[in-house]
Design a protein around this motif. Structure first.
Motif, PDB file in Angstrom:
ATOM      1  N   ALA A 198       0.881  -1.111   0.147  1.00  0.00           N
ATOM      2  CA  ALA A 198      -0.047   0.178   0.117  1.00  0.00           C
ATOM      3  C   ALA A 198       0.874   1.164   0.160  1.00  0.00           C
ATOM      4  CB  ALA A 198      -0.976  -0.062   1.165  1.00  0.00           C
ATOM      5  N   ALA A 199       1.905   1.289   0.773  1.00  0.00           N
ATOM      6  CA  ALA A 199       2.768   2.550   0.850  1.00  0.00           C
ATOM      7  C   ALA A 199       3.587   2.603  -0.460  1.00  0.00           C
ATOM      8  CB  ALA A 199       3.909   2.310   1.888  1.00  0.00           C
ATOM      9  N   LEU A 200       4.210   1.274  -1.068  1.00  0.00           N
ATOM     10  CA  LEU A 200       4.742   1.755  -2.320  1.00  0.00           C
ATOM     11  C   LEU A 200       3.868   2.095  -3.263  1.00  0.00           C
ATOM     12  CD1 LEU A 200       6.703  -1.764  -1.998  1.00  0.00           C
ATOM     13  CD2 LEU A 200       7.604   0.599  -1.903  1.00  0.00           C
ATOM     14  N   GLU A 201       2.624   1.740  -3.502  1.00  0.00           N
ATOM     15  CA  GLU A 201       1.716   2.103  -4.555  1.00  0.00           C
ATOM     16  C   GLU A 201       1.547   3.534  -4.129  1.00  0.00           C
ATOM     17  OE1 GLU A 201      -0.432   0.537  -6.980  1.00  0.00           O
ATOM     18  OE2 GLU A 201       1.331  -0.803  -7.131  1.00  0.00           O
ATOM     19  N   LYS A 206       7.891   1.941  -8.494  1.00  0.00           N
ATOM     20  CA  LYS A 206       7.930   0.529  -9.455  1.00  0.00           C
ATOM     21  C   LYS A 206       8.441  -0.479  -8.475  1.00  0.00           C
ATOM     22  CE  LYS A 206       9.751   0.630 -13.504  1.00  0.00           C
ATOM     23  NZ  LYS A 206      10.786   0.940 -14.473  1.00  0.00           N
ATOM     24  N   THR A 207       7.362  -1.669  -8.459  1.00  0.00           N
ATOM     25  CA  THR A 207       7.879  -2.620  -7.751  1.00  0.00           C
ATOM     26  C   THR A 207       7.654  -4.044  -8.211  1.00  0.00           C
ATOM     27  OG1 THR A 207       6.928  -1.448  -5.594  1.00  0.00           O
ATOM     28  CG2 THR A 207       6.909  -3.796  -5.381  1.00  0.00           C
ATOM     29  N   ALA A 226      -5.517  -3.683  -5.799  1.00  0.00           N
ATOM     30  CA  ALA A 226      -5.695  -3.088  -7.052  1.00  0.00           C
ATOM     31  C   ALA A 226      -4.453  -2.492  -7.405  1.00  0.00           C
ATOM     32  CB  ALA A 226      -6.658  -2.122  -6.851  1.00  0.00           C
ATOM     33  N   LEU A 227      -3.452  -3.102  -7.837  1.00  0.00           N
ATOM     34  CA  LEU A 227      -2.252  -2.578  -8.127  1.00  0.00           C
ATOM     35  C   LEU A 227      -1.957  -2.018  -9.310  1.00  0.00           C
ATOM     36  CD1 LEU A 227      -0.037  -5.706  -6.893  1.00  0.00           C
ATOM     37  CD2 LEU A 227      -0.691  -3.718  -5.483  1.00  0.00           C
ATOM     38  N   ASN A 228      -1.352  -0.738  -9.427  1.00  0.00           N
ATOM     39  CA  ASN A 228      -1.042   0.102 -10.657  1.00  0.00           C
ATOM     40  C   ASN A 228       0.640   0.256 -10.701  1.00  0.00           C
ATOM     41  OD1 ASN A 228      -3.866   0.747 -11.075  1.00  0.00           O
ATOM     42  ND2 ASN A 228      -3.861   2.100  -9.232  1.00  0.00           N
ATOM     43  N   HIS A 229       1.253   0.053 -10.014  1.00  0.00           N
ATOM     44  CA  HIS A 229       2.799   0.157 -10.174  1.00  0.00           C
ATOM     45  C   HIS A 229       3.530  -1.104  -9.662  1.00  0.00           C
ATOM     46  CE1 HIS A 229       1.763   4.378 -10.445  1.00  0.00           C
ATOM     47  NE2 HIS A 229       1.118   4.221  -9.346  1.00  0.00           N
ATOM     48  N   GLY A 257      -7.320 -11.048  -8.520  1.00  0.00           N
ATOM     49  CA  GLY A 257      -7.018 -10.874  -7.329  1.00  0.00           C
ATOM     50  C   GLY A 257      -6.351  -9.680  -6.885  1.00  0.00           C
ATOM     51  N   PHE A 258      -5.312  -9.444  -7.890  1.00  0.00           N
ATOM     52  CA  PHE A 258      -4.415  -8.341  -7.701  1.00  0.00           C
ATOM     53  C   PHE A 258      -4.725  -7.094  -8.363  1.00  0.00           C
ATOM     54  CE2 PHE A 258      -1.300 -11.701  -6.555  1.00  0.00           C
ATOM     55  CZ  PHE A 258      -0.787 -11.242  -5.176  1.00  0.00           C
ATOM     56  N   GLY A 259      -5.616  -7.134  -9.363  1.00  0.00           N
ATOM     57  CA  GLY A 259      -6.084  -6.342 -10.056  1.00  0.00           C
ATOM     58  C   GLY A 259      -5.280  -5.610 -11.205  1.00  0.00           C
TER      59      GLY A 259
END
Length: 358
Positions: A198-201, A206-207, A226-229, A257-259
């Motif tokens: 959550a903090a990285l997003e 980039k992760t 719901a990951l974007n990065h 599950g990860f979006g």
């Protein structure tokens, strides 16, 4: 535990022309694995792959006792080998029953495959860890760029609990190379991993989240995302922990599950020193020093450059053990050299990287 050469009637094969060996030594450096490196292989031109592979085949046939015995049992005349499809490949299960190395002395260090308590594990004796490190770093950089561009999170619980895991060794080096303070391993602390993601997003960092299949499924069941990065990369690894899924079903489950739109995959195994990567769709690409062929499921000597069959891997980084491995995975190799893993041979033991045949 190492084999004695004398028990094999170990005679060097009269193979190929000496110019091939001389060229190989000149181009790739010392035959001593302690000083040999990947610098020439990482930019290996496709036009030079065949010559390099035949040279390495000749060297290993003369200096690897188990490979030599296998070639003799096949009654194969190596001086007639002119194409990749004619190269003899060592069955991968030999790593469970034999001590395989090239050279005069068995290395002390080894990687060990995962397995249940009932399984016989494979051991891959490695003379020079620097070769493995150069291989996986060059490979990662080719497909994803510098590790410093990412925060790298490892979700490899059962692998971390074992010693001698090549996957943990590679992931640990990538974590260190990333130099991101949040990079690290996670065992079963899903809550901490969720907070970190959550903090990285939020920071738009980039992760890469790299994990075994069952752990990724367990995590996303507990904490849908719901990951974007963040790229999610699975490495296989059910091993009886969950009902095995086909690769498309697994990826659809994780993507939902990860979006994310695509699930990345790493294809590697204990017996190799190189990896192939998929950036989505389950289609893997190889680095310049690695190539995959297919063999007919009913005739392992009938090799083809493309088509469906049992995957046979040439890993030129596997200089000090055996570079020519007949796996127990079934797949499809496409004309551009990419490949897809469909499952495993019915009679093969469950592998951490295997899924059901579709």
């Amino acid at each position: 535990c190492c084999f004695c050469h004398s028990s094999f009637n170990y005679n060097p094969c009269k193979i190929l022309h000496s110019v091939f060996i001389n060229t190989f030594v000149t181009n790739l450096g010392s035959m001593n694995g302690e000083t040999w490196n990947m610098e020439d292989l990482k930019d290996l031109a496709p036009s030079n792959f065949l010559r390099t592979a035949l040279s390495l085949m000749a060297y290993q046939a003369s200096n690897n006792a188990v490979y030599n015995e296998w070639i003799q049992s096949m009654k194969l005349q190596l001086d007639s080998v002119e194409y990749l499809e004619q190269i003899p490949f060592l069955p991968i299960h030999f790593f469970k029953t034999h001590t395989i190395y090239t050279g005069t002395e068995c290395p002390r260090f080894y990687f060990e495959s995962s397995g249940t308590t009932q399984d016989t594990v494979s051991k891959h004796f490695v003379k020079a860890l620097s070769v493995y490190e150069q291989s996986f770093m060059h490979c990662f950089q080719q497909f994803y760029g510098s590790p410093k561009d990412y925060c790298i999170l490892g979700l490899l619980p059962n692998y971390l609990e074992r010693q001698h895991s090549s996957l943990v060794y590679m992931t640990n080096h990538l974590i260190q190379a990333s130099a991101n303070p949040e990079s690290g391993f996670y065992l079963y602390d899903f809550e901490k991993l969720n907070i970190t993601l959550a903090a990285l997003e939020k920071a738009q960092q980039k992760t890469i989240l790299i994990g075994v299949s069952y752990a990724l499924m367990d995590f996303v069941d507990a904490y849908p995302q719901a990951l974007n990065h963040t790229m999610v990369m699975e490495t296989g690894g059910m091993k009886g922990r969950k009902q095995e899924l086909t690769k498309p079903a697994l990826h659809a489950y994780l993507a939902d599950g990860f979006g994310v739109q695509d699930i990345h995959s790493e294809y590697g195994m204990t017996e190799l020193l190189s990896q192939a990567y998929s950036k989505g769709g389950g289609i893997y690409a190889c680095p310049p020093w690695m190539k995959v062929l297919v063999a007919d499921e009913s005739d392992p000597t009938a090799l083809n450059a493309t088509g469906r069959g049992v995957l046979h891997i040439i890993d030129l980084a596997n200089f000090n053990s055996c570079a020519f491995i007949a796996t127990e995975d079934i797949g499809i190799v496409y004309p551009d050299g990419s490949f897809e893993v469909l499952g495993r041979l019915d009679q093969s033991a469950r592998r951490g990287c295997s899924l059901l045949v579709v």
